[in-house]
Design a protein around this motif. Sequence first.
Motif, mmCIF file in Angstrom:
data_model
loop_
_atom_site.group_PDB
_atom_site.id
_atom_site.type_symbol
_atom_site.label_atom_id
_atom_site.label_comp_id
_atom_site.label_asym_id
_atom_site.label_seq_id
_atom_site.Cartn_x
_atom_site.Cartn_y
_atom_site.Cartn_z
ATOM 1 N N VAL A 1 -5.783 -0.565 -5.619
ATOM 2 C CA VAL A 1 -5.502 -1.175 -4.316
ATOM 3 C C VAL A 1 -5.657 -2.691 -4.408
ATOM 4 O O VAL A 1 -4.809 -3.450 -3.931
ATOM 5 C CB VAL A 1 -6.433 -0.584 -3.235
ATOM 6 C CG1 VAL A 1 -6.294 -1.337 -1.920
ATOM 7 C CG2 VAL A 1 -6.139 0.899 -3.044
ATOM 8 N N TYR B 1 -6.741 3.110 5.064
ATOM 9 C CA TYR B 1 -5.809 4.079 4.495
ATOM 10 C C TYR B 1 -6.562 5.342 4.127
ATOM 11 O O TYR B 1 -7.785 5.351 4.007
ATOM 12 C CB TYR B 1 -5.094 3.508 3.264
ATOM 13 C CG TYR B 1 -6.019 3.112 2.138
ATOM 14 C CD1 TYR B 1 -6.391 4.024 1.153
ATOM 15 C CD2 TYR B 1 -6.531 1.827 2.061
ATOM 16 C CE1 TYR B 1 -7.245 3.672 0.123
ATOM 17 C CE2 TYR B 1 -7.387 1.467 1.033
ATOM 18 C CZ TYR B 1 -7.741 2.394 0.067
ATOM 19 O OH TYR B 1 -8.595 2.030 -0.942
ATOM 20 N N LYS C 1 -10.128 1.838 -6.208
ATOM 21 C CA LYS C 1 -10.175 0.559 -5.488
ATOM 22 C C LYS C 1 -9.522 -0.543 -6.308
ATOM 23 O O LYS C 1 -8.940 -1.471 -5.755
ATOM 24 C CB LYS C 1 -11.611 0.201 -5.132
ATOM 25 C CG LYS C 1 -12.192 1.124 -4.079
ATOM 26 C CD LYS C 1 -13.616 0.779 -3.742
ATOM 27 C CE LYS C 1 -14.153 1.736 -2.695
ATOM 28 N NZ LYS C 1 -15.540 1.443 -2.348
ATOM 29 N N LEU D 1 0.829 -1.209 0.000
ATOM 30 C CA LEU D 1 0.000 0.000 0.000
ATOM 31 C C LEU D 1 0.864 1.260 0.000
ATOM 32 O O LEU D 1 0.514 2.249 -0.648
ATOM 33 C CB LEU D 1 -0.954 -0.010 1.192
ATOM 34 C CG LEU D 1 -2.046 -1.075 1.150
ATOM 35 C CD1 LEU D 1 -2.859 -1.055 2.442
ATOM 36 C CD2 LEU D 1 -2.955 -0.904 -0.060
ATOM 37 N N ILE E 1 -1.527 7.352 -1.289
ATOM 38 C CA ILE E 1 -2.055 6.685 -0.100
ATOM 39 C C ILE E 1 -1.193 7.058 1.108
ATOM 40 O O ILE E 1 0.028 7.084 1.026
ATOM 41 C CB ILE E 1 -2.094 5.161 -0.286
ATOM 42 C CG1 ILE E 1 -3.227 4.782 -1.232
ATOM 43 C CG2 ILE E 1 -2.272 4.446 1.044
ATOM 44 C CD1 ILE E 1 -3.456 3.299 -1.377
ATOM 45 N N ILE F 1 1.842 2.713 -3.388
ATOM 46 C CA ILE F 1 0.828 3.344 -4.242
ATOM 47 C C ILE F 1 0.852 4.853 -3.993
ATOM 48 O O ILE F 1 0.606 5.300 -2.869
ATOM 49 C CB ILE F 1 -0.580 2.786 -3.942
ATOM 50 C CG1 ILE F 1 -0.620 1.277 -4.172
ATOM 51 C CG2 ILE F 1 -1.628 3.500 -4.796
ATOM 52 C CD1 ILE F 1 -1.910 0.615 -3.695
ATOM 53 N N ILE G 1 -1.658 4.458 6.608
ATOM 54 C CA ILE G 1 -1.969 3.037 6.420
ATOM 55 C C ILE G 1 -1.910 2.316 7.760
ATOM 56 O O ILE G 1 -0.941 2.460 8.499
ATOM 57 C CB ILE G 1 -0.972 2.394 5.440
ATOM 58 C CG1 ILE G 1 -1.056 3.083 4.078
ATOM 59 C CG2 ILE G 1 -1.210 0.895 5.325
ATOM 60 C CD1 ILE G 1 0.153 2.844 3.207
#
Length: 67
Positions: free
Chosen positions: A51, A42, A48, A22, A28, A25, A31
Motif C-alpha cells: 500500500v 480499505y 502495508k 488502491l 483491496i 492492488i 476504499i
Amino acid sequence: MTTVSIKGMSCPHCVASVTKALQAIPGISNIEVNLEKNEATYRGDVSKDVVKEAIAGIGFEVVGYPT
C-alpha cells in the motif's frame, strides 16, 4: 478496515488518484479516501508495504497507520 494516513493530498483530484492507486492492488476493496482527515480506509489482507509503495508511486507519502 485498515486506515492509512497520507501526506500531500490537497484536492479532489488527489482523492481520485489515491483511490485509483488502491483499486489497482489485488485484494483491496471498500476504499474510502477522506481529504479532510488525510486518510484512506480499505478492507483487505494486503501488506502495508504494498500500500505504501502504491501511494508513494503517485507522489504522496504514507505517514502512518492509526488504529
